[in-house]
Design an enzyme around this catalytic site. Sequence first.
Site, PDB file in Angstrom:
ATOM      1  N   HIS A  77      72.072 -32.008 -31.742  1.00 52.28           N
ATOM      2  CA  HIS A  77      72.328 -30.571 -31.710  1.00 52.28           C
ATOM      3  C   HIS A  77      72.225 -29.951 -33.098  1.00 52.28           C
ATOM      4  O   HIS A  77      71.431 -29.064 -33.338  1.00 52.28           O
ATOM      5  CB  HIS A  77      73.704 -30.284 -31.115  1.00 52.28           C
ATOM      6  CG  HIS A  77      73.957 -28.841 -30.887  1.00 52.28           C
ATOM      7  ND1 HIS A  77      74.575 -28.025 -31.802  1.00 52.28           N
ATOM      8  CD2 HIS A  77      73.642 -28.054 -29.831  1.00 52.28           C
ATOM      9  CE1 HIS A  77      74.635 -26.797 -31.332  1.00 52.28           C
ATOM     10  NE2 HIS A  77      74.078 -26.782 -30.135  1.00 52.28           N
ATOM     11  N   HIS A  90      71.110 -38.566 -45.906  1.00 50.56           N
ATOM     12  CA  HIS A  90      70.151 -37.481 -46.125  1.00 50.56           C
ATOM     13  C   HIS A  90      69.631 -36.979 -44.786  1.00 50.56           C
ATOM     14  O   HIS A  90      69.775 -37.619 -43.765  1.00 50.56           O
ATOM     15  CB  HIS A  90      68.982 -37.943 -47.008  1.00 50.56           C
ATOM     16  CG  HIS A  90      68.167 -39.014 -46.396  1.00 50.56           C
ATOM     17  ND1 HIS A  90      68.455 -40.349 -46.563  1.00 50.56           N
ATOM     18  CD2 HIS A  90      67.074 -38.966 -45.580  1.00 50.56           C
ATOM     19  CE1 HIS A  90      67.574 -41.073 -45.887  1.00 50.56           C
ATOM     20  NE2 HIS A  90      66.726 -40.265 -45.279  1.00 50.56           N
ATOM     21  N   GLU A 108      64.777 -35.670 -47.344  1.00 50.11           N
ATOM     22  CA  GLU A 108      63.573 -36.515 -47.413  1.00 50.11           C
ATOM     23  C   GLU A 108      62.396 -35.783 -46.776  1.00 50.11           C
ATOM     24  O   GLU A 108      62.529 -35.158 -45.725  1.00 50.11           O
ATOM     25  CB  GLU A 108      63.813 -37.827 -46.677  1.00 50.11           C
ATOM     26  CG  GLU A 108      62.651 -38.790 -46.730  1.00 50.11           C
ATOM     27  CD  GLU A 108      62.940 -40.088 -46.009  1.00 50.11           C
ATOM     28  OE1 GLU A 108      62.086 -40.990 -46.081  1.00 50.11           O
ATOM     29  OE2 GLU A 108      64.013 -40.219 -45.351  1.00 50.11           O
ATOM     30  N   GLU A 155      73.468 -26.658 -39.949  1.00 53.67           N
ATOM     31  CA  GLU A 155      74.585 -25.741 -40.119  1.00 53.67           C
ATOM     32  C   GLU A 155      74.988 -25.712 -41.589  1.00 53.67           C
ATOM     33  O   GLU A 155      75.272 -26.755 -42.180  1.00 53.67           O
ATOM     34  CB  GLU A 155      75.784 -26.201 -39.284  1.00 53.67           C
ATOM     35  CG  GLU A 155      77.035 -25.392 -39.507  1.00 53.67           C
ATOM     36  CD  GLU A 155      78.261 -26.006 -38.836  1.00 53.67           C
ATOM     37  OE1 GLU A 155      79.369 -25.577 -39.159  1.00 53.67           O
ATOM     38  OE2 GLU A 155      78.103 -26.923 -38.009  1.00 53.67           O
TER      39      GLU A 155
END
Length: 122
Positions: A5, A74, A116, A55
């Site tokens: 999500h 990451h 990345e 977010e």
Amino acid sequence: MFTFHHFNFNVLDLERSLRFYKDALDLTPVRKKEADDGSFKLVYLGDGATGFQLELTWLRDRTEPYDLGEGEFHLAFSVPDLDAAHKRHAALGCICFENPAMGIYFIEDPDGYWVEIVPERK
């Protein structure tokens, strides 16, 4: 069935982070939430192609940089033209690590989070 999500990064300067993610990765706000008392803001960024969202959380009373531990996590983005992306990120001055043997590199956001960049797999 579970599906991805969103993922969260806490940020000190929301406007600076929004500019970075727009300039570096073309992410744009898809929804926002703000506390009635102004104590926090949440901005969800999307890529316009998938449902996954990043977010960004801003907390009014937070003044110290976030402790990112050893930075061993990451977020990763794929891109169809790695050379063009690399030139863009080099011009922005946000490349923080390169691994030519693996054909990848990382950029760093204003709060020290690494992202990345990998070539799109066909």
